[in-house]
Design an enzyme around this catalytic site. Structure first.
Site, PDB file in Angstrom:
ATOM      1  CD  GLU A 390      -3.226  -1.079   1.897  1.00 53.75           C
ATOM      2  OE1 GLU A 390      -3.194  -0.341   2.889  1.00 53.75           O
ATOM      3  OE2 GLU A 390      -4.223  -1.733   1.562  1.00 53.75           O
ATOM      4  CD  GLU A 479      -4.107  -6.035   2.925  1.00 52.76           C
ATOM      5  OE1 GLU A 479      -4.932  -5.236   3.415  1.00 52.76           O
ATOM      6  OE2 GLU A 479      -2.876  -5.950   3.093  1.00 52.76           O
TER       7      GLU A 479
HETATM    8  C1  LIG Z   1      -8.762   3.842   6.396  1.00 60.07           C
HETATM    9  C2  LIG Z   1      -8.529   2.892   5.300  1.00 60.07           C
HETATM   10  C3  LIG Z   1      -9.279   2.967   4.171  1.00 60.07           C
HETATM   11  C4  LIG Z   1      -9.084   2.044   3.139  1.00 60.07           C
HETATM   12  O1  LIG Z   1      -9.769   2.058   2.089  1.00 60.07           O
HETATM   13  O2  LIG Z   1      -8.116   1.073   3.236  1.00 60.07           O
HETATM   14  C5  LIG Z   1      -7.340   1.002   4.345  1.00 60.07           C
HETATM   15  C6  LIG Z   1      -6.387   0.006   4.395  1.00 60.07           C
HETATM   16  C7  LIG Z   1      -5.593  -0.092   5.487  1.00 60.07           C
HETATM   17  O3  LIG Z   1      -4.597  -1.015   5.580  1.00 60.07           O
HETATM   18  C8  LIG Z   1      -4.644  -2.254   4.924  1.00 60.07           C
HETATM   19  O4  LIG Z   1      -5.782  -2.931   5.337  1.00 60.07           O
HETATM   20  C9  LIG Z   1      -5.807  -3.679   6.564  1.00 60.07           C
HETATM   21  C10 LIG Z   1      -6.979  -3.224   7.424  1.00 60.07           C
HETATM   22  O5  LIG Z   1      -7.258  -2.023   7.452  1.00 60.07           O
HETATM   23  O6  LIG Z   1      -7.601  -4.050   8.073  1.00 60.07           O
HETATM   24  C11 LIG Z   1      -4.496  -3.537   7.330  1.00 60.07           C
HETATM   25  O7  LIG Z   1      -4.493  -4.327   8.470  1.00 60.07           O
HETATM   26  C12 LIG Z   1      -3.398  -3.925   6.361  1.00 60.07           C
HETATM   27  O8  LIG Z   1      -2.150  -3.986   6.991  1.00 60.07           O
HETATM   28  C13 LIG Z   1      -3.310  -2.900   5.241  1.00 60.07           C
HETATM   29  O9  LIG Z   1      -2.680  -3.457   4.121  1.00 60.07           O
HETATM   30  C14 LIG Z   1      -5.737   0.774   6.543  1.00 60.07           C
HETATM   31  C15 LIG Z   1      -6.691   1.745   6.522  1.00 60.07           C
HETATM   32  C16 LIG Z   1      -7.515   1.886   5.398  1.00 60.07           C
END
Ligand SMILES: Cc1cc(=O)oc2cc(O[C@@H]3O[C@H](C(=O)O)[C@@H](O)[C@H](O)[C@H]3O)ccc12
Length: 569
Positions: A390, A479
């Protein structure tokens, strides 16, 4: 690389421990020995061993006293399979060296006194920083969504070797039985090498001498390594001086080929479909140390559910973790500790652009990637690299960084395809630089919340757009998922309930599997895991289909049905 031959002292056990919040230890020469009554267990993160250390993310010192009788004319080194974030070592008061990064193995040559106690003193600095890999501002404001555990978190041991030894080997195999081994010997005398290949039943297939550092052979009729039959051979390399054995090392190897063509990933000439998870190394009290028995349970659960794959989100996993993937036939996407999901919480746009354009930052990333590849390059389970998670790669500077990073990685290992996990979808500027496109999607959770159908429609539309732009590239959904609190039920399915999580996973897979350019689904996440504290998290990220102690939520049954009956192998 492992050895049945080298004498070894395992430093697992209780160590002396001392917190150094003010960073006065070096000035006060704590490297000579610690005054402290505190005790800690190694390996494991320090945080959950004592509630007082739980939120501590700064400097702490460790000490182990070790009586060594004799080690003759051998060289000694101390191996840390993972500690950090910054590790500094003193032996008997003498400074030895420093290493940066928590998730790769490193070693220091050391000198020990014989017939007396030796003081091994380690300083660990786990202070978050925007320039750390991965970046963070403090314990709760981080670019990554996992807890910033610290300490000597993986095994540590002393190994004794002859001055003349094998420093490294690189193994290339093909499913038709072709074997190539590159040896890096360290030896000032005239030496010869011996190669042995032993199958599962103990039958010796090869036993040959060579003075060449590159050994190539058509072994012939081998059993290829695959998830259905993860057949491993043991490759042994010995080094001799005047017919005297000086060193013997081994690797567990598998014969297999990985190829990307016609929009698909091929293993041993057959298309594969990845079914599995993003995982974490996370367990109560142990923190980032994954005890072998926990790993065994995880792998049997993954197997029962019909999974065949996982990504080492978001850092390289431990040796034992990946040993089990080799042994049990899981296809691994190996990822370095480069995770930028919430980078905008840590730095501004200008700072992001500056960091990704900074040559020193690139050098640090290169160093970590080198360590990761050196450690895991010979594993049959590792079928591809994900260069980061990401990144804000809708920015030109970040996309250029990824381009350079991919190019660099391919100079180290061109035998595996490369990807990165993107959450910028159609806006991503770096998708053209990778062999396989990996996409993280949370429509129906972070956007279109409460409305799974609308979320799935958005994903389907965006996927079509990306596929049109890169029709030749396979796509993995690396994911997708929803948080569910174990035991929270709701009819109709509402966010945070087990039903909502099950529905979200089912609807994503049922709608998207029809697109034949999709070559894999990785659910986020295998099990609940600890995170920084923030209003969107209830101590844990609850997107696991298993709880943190590995009990199934309703989604586990749904996933089993989908993986076994709805997705091809
Ligand atoms: C706030 C937020 C919005 C979004 O659209 O995506 C996103 C993704 C994020 O991190 C990824 O997703 C997982 C999760 O949020 O559960 C994380 O645990 C993972 O490490 C990430 O690849 C975070 C926040 C947002």
């Amino acid at each position: 690389m492992r050895s049945f031959y080298r004498p070894k002292i395992d430093l697992q056990g209780f160590w002396k421990f001392k917190i150094d919040s003010e960073n006065v230890g070096e000035k006060n020469e704590w490297g000579k020995g610690l005054e402290s009554e505190d005790i800690i267990y190694v390996p494991a993160s320090w945080n959950e061993q004592n509630p007082q250390w739980d939120q501590f993310s700064s400097i702490a010192w460790y000490q182990k006293d070790l009586f060594v009788s004799s080690y003759e004319s051998k060289k000694a080194w101390i191996v840390f399979e993972g500690a950090g974030y910054i590790t500094k070592l003193w032996i008997n008061g003498e400074y030895v060296g420093t290493h940066e990064g928590s998730f790769t193995q490193f070693k220091f040559p050391i000198k020990l006194n014989t017939n007396e106690f030796n003081k091994i003193v380690v300083k660990i600095d786990n202070t978050p920083s925007p320039y750390n890999l991965p970046p963070a501002k403090d314990l709760n404001i981080a670019a990554f969504d996992f807890f910033n555990y610290g300490g000597i978190q993986r095994p540590v041991y002393i190994e004794f070797v002859d001055e003349c030894h094998v420093e490294d080997i690189t193994v290339y195999t093909k499913s038709n039985g072709h074997l190539k081994v590159e040896i890096l010997p360290e030896c000032n005398q005239k030496y010869s090498l011996r190669f042995k290949l032993v199958d599962k039943e103990g039958k010796v297939l090869l036993d040959e001498e060579s003075s060449n550092e590159i050994y190539e052979k058509d072994v012939g009729n081998v059993t290829p390594w695959s998830p259905d039959n993860p057949y491993l051979y043991t490759l042994i390399v010995e080094i001799y001086v005047d017919e005297n054995l000086k060193d013997s090392i081994y690797e567990r190897i598998g014969f297999r080929d990985v190829e990307v063509k016609n929009g698909r990933i091929y293993l041993n000439g057959k298309p594969i479909f990845l079914k599995g998870f993003g995982r974490h190394e996370d367990f109560p009290i142990l923190g980032k140390f994954m005890y072998g028995a926990v790993l065994v349970r995880d792998f049997y659960l993954m197997r029962k559910i019909g999974a065949n794959s996982f990504r080492t989100s978001h850092y390289p996993y431990s040796n034992e973790h990946l040993d089990l993937a080799d042994e049990m036939g899981f296809l691994v996407i190996l990822e370095p500790p480069l995770c930028y999901s919430n980078i905008s919480r840590v730095m501004s746009q200008e700072e992001i652009a500056k960091m990704f354009s900074d040559i020193k930052y690139f050098e640090k990333v290169k160093h970590t990637i080198k360590e990761m590849i050196r450690q895991h390059k010979n594993r049959p389970s590792v079928i591809m690299y994900s260069v980061m998670n990401e990144p804000p790669s809708d920015m030109y500077e970040v996309a250029e960084f990824i381009k350079k990073e991919v190019k660099f990685l391919k100079t180290l290992d061109s035998s595996r395809p490369v990807t990165f996990a993107s959450h910028r979808s159609v806006r991503d500027l770096a998708l053209e630089y990778v062999d396989i496109i990996s996409l993280n999607y949370y429509h129906g959770w972070y956007t279109e919340w409460g409305d799974i159908d609308s979320g799935v429609r958005t994903v389907a539309m965006e996927l079509e757009e990306i596929h049109k732009k890169f029709p030749e590239k396979p796509i993995i959904i690396t994911e997708f998922g929803a948080d569910a609190i174990y035991g929270l039920h709701s009819d109709p399915p509402q966010m945070w309930s087990e039903e909502y999580q099950s529905e979200m996973i089912r609807k994503y897979i049922e709608a998207l599997r029809k697109n034949n350019y999709i070559v894999g689904f990785h659910i986020w996440n295998f099990a609940d895991f600890r995170t920084p504290q923030n209003p969107g998290r209830t101590i844990l990220n609850r997107k696991g289909i298993f709880t943190r102690d590995r009990q199934p939520k309703s989604a586990a049954k749904v996933v089993e049905e989908l993986f076994k009956n709805k997705l091809s192998s």
